[in-house]
Design an enzyme around this catalytic site. Sequence first.
Site, PDB file in Angstrom:
ATOM      1  CG  ASP A 168      55.772  31.109  26.857  1.00 38.28           C
ATOM      2  OD1 ASP A 168      56.768  30.389  26.776  1.00 38.28           O
ATOM      3  OD2 ASP A 168      54.628  30.746  26.564  1.00 38.28           O
ATOM      4  CG  ASP A 189      43.897  66.139  54.402  1.00 31.97           C
ATOM      5  OD1 ASP A 189      43.590  67.298  54.074  1.00 31.97           O
ATOM      6  OD2 ASP A 189      44.667  65.874  55.328  1.00 31.97           O
TER       7      ASP A 189
END
Length: 1043
Positions: free
Chosen positions: A351, A799
């Site tokens: 805009d 992990d």
Amino acid sequence: MENAHTKTVEEVLGHFGVNESTGLSLEQVKKLKERWGSNELPAEEGKTLLELVIEQFEDLLVRILLLAACISFVLAWFEEGEETITAFVEPFVILLILVANAIVGVWQERNAENAIEALKEYEPEMGKVYRQDRKSVQRIKAKDIVPGDIVEIAVGDKVPADIRLTSIKSTTLRVDQSILTGESVSVIKHTDPVPDPRAVNQDKKNMLFSGTNIAAGKAMGVVVATGVNTEIGKIRDEMVATEQERTPLQQKLDEFGEQLSKVISLICIAVWIINIGHFNDPVHGGSWIRGAIYYFKIAVALAVAAIPEGLPAVITTCLALGTRRMAKKNAIVRSLPSVETLGCTSVICSDKTGTLTTNQMSVCRMFILDKVEGDTCSLNEFTITGSTYAPIGEVQKDDKPVKCHQYDGLVELATICALCNDSALDYNEAKGVYEKVGEATETALTCLVEKMNVFDTELKGLSKIERANACNSVIKQLMKKEFTLEFSRDRKSMSVYCTPNKPSRTSMSKMFVKGAPEGVIDRCTHIRVGSTKVPMTPGVKQKIMSVIREWGSGSDTLRCLALATHDNPLRREEMHLEDSANFIKYETNLTFVGCVGMLDPPRIEVASSVKLCRQAGIRVIMITGDNKGTAVAICRRIGIFGQDEDVTSKAFTGREFDELSPSAQRDACLNARCFARVEPSHKSKIVEFLQSFDEITAMTGDGVNDAPALKKSEIGIAMGSGTAVAKTASEMVLADDNFSTIVAAVEEGRAIYNNMKQFIRYLISSNVGEVVCIFLTAALGFPEALIPVQLLWVNLVTDGLPATALGFNPPDLDIMNKPPRNPKEPLISGWLFFRYLAIGCYVGAATVGAAAWWFIAADGGPRVSFYQLSHFLQCKEDNPDFEGVDCAIFESPYPMTMALSVLVTIEMCNALNSLSENQSLLRMPPWENIWLVGSICLSMSLHFLILYVEPLPLIFQITPLNLTQWLMVLKISLPVILMDETLKFVARNYLEPGKECAQPATKPSCSLSACTDGISWPFVLLIMPLVVWVYSTDTNFSDMFWS
């Protein structure tokens, strides 16, 4: 009623069979209510909580996990002996993860659907109508208004429906319709028909739209549309019809889930089929069904091993960390997946008002007359610095500051600006900024007076609140404003009648006039030169108008206002102010004083951001409701267009775009960089065309009119000062409304994706290793090396921590010099798939090898043969092949502990490998990402916790290890670093040369100094003694191969 704006007032009233003075009858109201319904936007039927929860389980990975949990639960139910409790841990943990994911998903969904409800804040509660049951105006609930109702509206009212104006009861009617059209200034309305049936909302000057606000004046009109048939209702329908697109990352993860599910299914079936021959083994009591169930449990364990359960949690954490970093840069992210989408944004549709510009009208140029000789004249032209409402800036002539009080013409010009003005500046202490009170144009003039300081007022020591109107106050103390002649369309000007506060013989009443140059200058008979008054000649008038035309159509496209004085106006009692048609008579014989040129100036930092976008391969398109000339001028100033660039096929108005054929519209969206005078439907259409080219579009907006396009685009970006509708329909909110913040967010998005790629690959290689481990144990006939609860622990905790830490990897220095990545680019390329498959195979083989070492070669182990190990299910006292072997040894926790410890240690080494995709650890040591070092230490500490702290070893079916066993774990784990370093070397030098920033353009020499250049010697000195010690200690490793 269709196209009410094209009809005359009589035609519209006739269509509804209504009289303006009496309104509708109650019978008409009843019929119209039955036909059109209530004047309100229907509440959106949201999804039920159950529907939202079920939706969270549509993801393929989640469904596989759910199935695995259900099967595990059933199998645990029939478990016997000591393992009963531990068997329930696995399904319970999986379900816990799924529930947590579902809660997060439902919460995000609930937030997303608030956009449609937020539209209701623009529905007025009451309206004023004329109906036949009462002789005067009556207030009724806005929802009871029907098409055909005669409505009265006045200043401060919210328009209750779409209305065709029938009469204006004040001099002018001004409407703030910025929420709907994006126009930065209020619009003057009239009652004349607008003959164009295809006029955009901005040009329907005889219409009032539901939800907009009356800024000034009073009027009456007939309702032509209510509820969903209003313009705001059409926006609501468009938002309801807009389906939210899945982000590129979500699509990639969906594809990954599909591929993974197929691979998992194949491997599970293969493991089960391979072991059909073992179903009747003695260990199963000779029962084929028991054997089938046993191997079915192994297949389920395999499914659990193959699915990276920690992946959703790690991705969420990484994106959440990214949102925190973005928030510090004033970008507030509402939707987590959109953080990553920013990284592949290829088009930013922005805009103009408030995003590329400040949305703070500012006078930047002005002129007064210097000398006049006959038909020739010279001007004194000035420029004014400062681009916001803050009264900070200076007046310059030829780039040098000037003292305004030295120019009589500037003193009079400042006086007109201050008095012919109903607006003011205000300092907002909460926000720490100066804001407008009143009209944007008039506030710009107020700010100009403050910068000019024509009476040299002492400003030091004033508070910011006092400073806001200090210079204006001095001028207002000199003269008193008696009355105002309001602006009207016919004369295009307004004026004020002022009298001196201290009357004297020399000082007398004056009228100060401001307005459109063509309207004011035509009524000027004289011009002000210094303190004298000179007749206006055609030559002088032509010179003045040529400068004004140049300012209005040049590179700046300034909005110009002419300022004039009436030195001898009529006395107040001689004026007939009741009829506004007389105003033009009183504003004649004027003296032209000067002219000011203003604009909504571009933000200072936007030009550099647009340049950065061009370097990053991102196209910036301006989409605005403003007129084309102004839009193109701003585009040139900020670098979207070059100063002399031809914009013929690159800038379109909404009307011009509509007149193109569909194929020409597609081509326009491919090349255009500016769309002006557009409506909400245009924005959505442009987004659709861009998406058809596989562009990833970021769309900015702040008004209700922007909401459908914000929702449709991949990244909807709302302004912090925007409407609630725009914010709730978007994925991101700019706290500072600044375009440059978008560019910073794109950079952050790219860095997040790069890091995400690293940890996704890291987790996948880990899961490949687990799958290979289970597949090998099943194929070789070994005892279980890893059980589901251990795999869950590894996938989620040990992990998960390093994977999250990989999200902190530092971004590449040239991240904004590369084009946007293709959203269709696979997460894992062919080479990387091979690389992680190779690493995964080693992880699996090493894990099985660690368990086998304990059985075959370890001191304190049973030292069985390979045959005995691979046929352990046939072990019983009367079997000669197992003479002297205690069959219970095959259920010992030691081999499982060895396998789990190797898996965890090898994954920590793998995390170090993931520090960079192709850069060697020798050149990029672990401390480049200190978070990774910390997470590895924490993961290993947690592993020691489950090994050595009761009752955790019982739950995980493991046991503490001694030093020799730990040395063996390190011996098996460390080679994964050497293996990945070799694969990185191949990638760097043969497959992807030049990709790394550090890669020299010329072929490096083979000298020792060239080979050792950039190596981190502290890392080498730290790691070498450890490697030598580990591999020089005897652990019977070779016995495993020679036994």
